[in-house]
Design a protein around this motif. Structure first.
Motif, mmCIF file in Angstrom:
data_model
loop_
_atom_site.group_PDB
_atom_site.id
_atom_site.type_symbol
_atom_site.label_atom_id
_atom_site.label_comp_id
_atom_site.label_asym_id
_atom_site.label_seq_id
_atom_site.Cartn_x
_atom_site.Cartn_y
_atom_site.Cartn_z
ATOM 1 N N MET A 1 0.829 -1.186 0.000
ATOM 2 C CA MET A 1 0.000 0.000 0.000
ATOM 3 C C MET A 1 0.870 1.244 0.000
ATOM 4 O O MET A 1 1.895 1.293 0.659
ATOM 5 N N GLY A 2 0.428 2.251 -0.714
ATOM 6 C CA GLY A 2 1.163 3.505 -0.799
ATOM 7 C C GLY A 2 0.757 4.485 0.284
ATOM 8 O O GLY A 2 -0.114 4.214 1.105
ATOM 9 N N ARG A 3 1.395 5.605 0.241
ATOM 10 C CA ARG A 3 1.075 6.678 1.186
ATOM 11 C C ARG A 3 -0.163 7.433 0.725
ATOM 12 O O ARG A 3 -0.526 7.415 -0.439
ATOM 13 N N ARG A 4 -0.752 8.142 1.654
ATOM 14 C CA ARG A 4 -1.899 8.982 1.349
ATOM 15 C C ARG A 4 -1.434 10.146 0.459
ATOM 16 O O ARG A 4 -0.357 10.695 0.657
ATOM 17 N N PRO A 5 -2.229 10.540 -0.524
ATOM 18 C CA PRO A 5 -1.835 11.650 -1.399
ATOM 19 C C PRO A 5 -1.676 12.956 -0.608
ATOM 20 O O PRO A 5 -2.370 13.171 0.386
ATOM 21 N N ALA A 6 -0.786 13.801 -1.066
ATOM 22 C CA ALA A 6 -0.551 15.078 -0.396
ATOM 23 C C ALA A 6 -1.811 15.938 -0.463
ATOM 24 O O ALA A 6 -2.516 15.960 -1.475
ATOM 25 N N ALA A 7 -2.078 16.650 0.623
ATOM 26 C CA ALA A 7 -3.261 17.506 0.677
ATOM 27 C C ALA A 7 -3.089 18.741 -0.198
ATOM 28 O O ALA A 7 -4.064 19.294 -0.695
ATOM 29 N N LEU A 8 -1.847 19.159 -0.383
ATOM 30 C CA LEU A 8 -1.565 20.373 -1.137
ATOM 31 C C LEU A 8 -0.514 20.102 -2.210
ATOM 32 O O LEU A 8 0.463 19.408 -1.966
ATOM 33 N N ASP A 9 -0.717 20.694 -3.374
ATOM 34 C CA ASP A 9 0.277 20.515 -4.444
ATOM 35 C C ASP A 9 1.389 21.561 -4.305
ATOM 36 O O ASP A 9 1.311 22.472 -3.477
ATOM 37 N N ASP A 10 2.414 21.429 -5.114
ATOM 38 C CA ASP A 10 3.585 22.311 -5.016
ATOM 39 C C ASP A 10 3.243 23.779 -5.271
ATOM 40 O O ASP A 10 3.790 24.674 -4.631
ATOM 41 N N LYS A 11 2.340 24.028 -6.199
ATOM 42 C CA LYS A 11 1.936 25.408 -6.494
ATOM 43 C C LYS A 11 1.256 26.042 -5.278
ATOM 44 O O LYS A 11 1.538 27.185 -4.919
ATOM 45 N N THR A 12 0.385 25.288 -4.642
ATOM 46 C CA THR A 12 -0.315 25.793 -3.461
ATOM 47 C C THR A 12 0.659 26.037 -2.324
ATOM 48 O O THR A 12 0.559 27.048 -1.621
ATOM 49 N N ILE A 13 1.621 25.138 -2.144
ATOM 50 C CA ILE A 13 2.638 25.316 -1.104
ATOM 51 C C ILE A 13 3.419 26.605 -1.351
ATOM 52 O O ILE A 13 3.704 27.363 -0.420
ATOM 53 N N ALA A 14 3.759 26.882 -2.599
ATOM 54 C CA ALA A 14 4.484 28.111 -2.926
ATOM 55 C C ALA A 14 3.650 29.344 -2.580
ATOM 56 O O ALA A 14 4.164 30.333 -2.042
ATOM 57 N N GLU A 15 2.356 29.281 -2.868
ATOM 58 C CA GLU A 15 1.464 30.394 -2.529
ATOM 59 C C GLU A 15 1.392 30.589 -1.016
ATOM 60 O O GLU A 15 1.459 31.720 -0.530
ATOM 61 N N ILE A 16 1.294 29.483 -0.293
ATOM 62 C CA ILE A 16 1.215 29.555 1.166
ATOM 63 C C ILE A 16 2.509 30.110 1.742
ATOM 64 O O ILE A 16 2.490 30.940 2.657
#
Length: 56
Positions: A1-16
């Motif tokens: 089983m894989g990990r849970r998908p990230a809640a935020l993408d890289d673009k959103t992280i940059a904005e934050i």
């Protein structure tokens, strides 16, 4: 089983990150804007920041 998908993408992280650098923007307004908890915000930024400190 894989990990849970990230809640935020890289673009959103940059904005934050940009919002976090502005002392006039409250943390609560950032979490409300993106529909995330304070914990998710800090965890997501921390995972991609490699140790950079952000305000609390």
């Amino acid at each position: 089983m894989g990990r849970r998908p990230a809640a935020l993408d890289d673009k959103t992280i940059a904005e934050i990150r940009a919002l976090l650098r502005d002392p006039d923007v409250p943390i609560a307004s950032i979490t409300k804007r993106y529909g995330i908890s304070k914990t998710t915000l800090y965890k997501s930024v921390k995972e991609r920041s490699r140790g950079h400190a952000y305000r609390t």
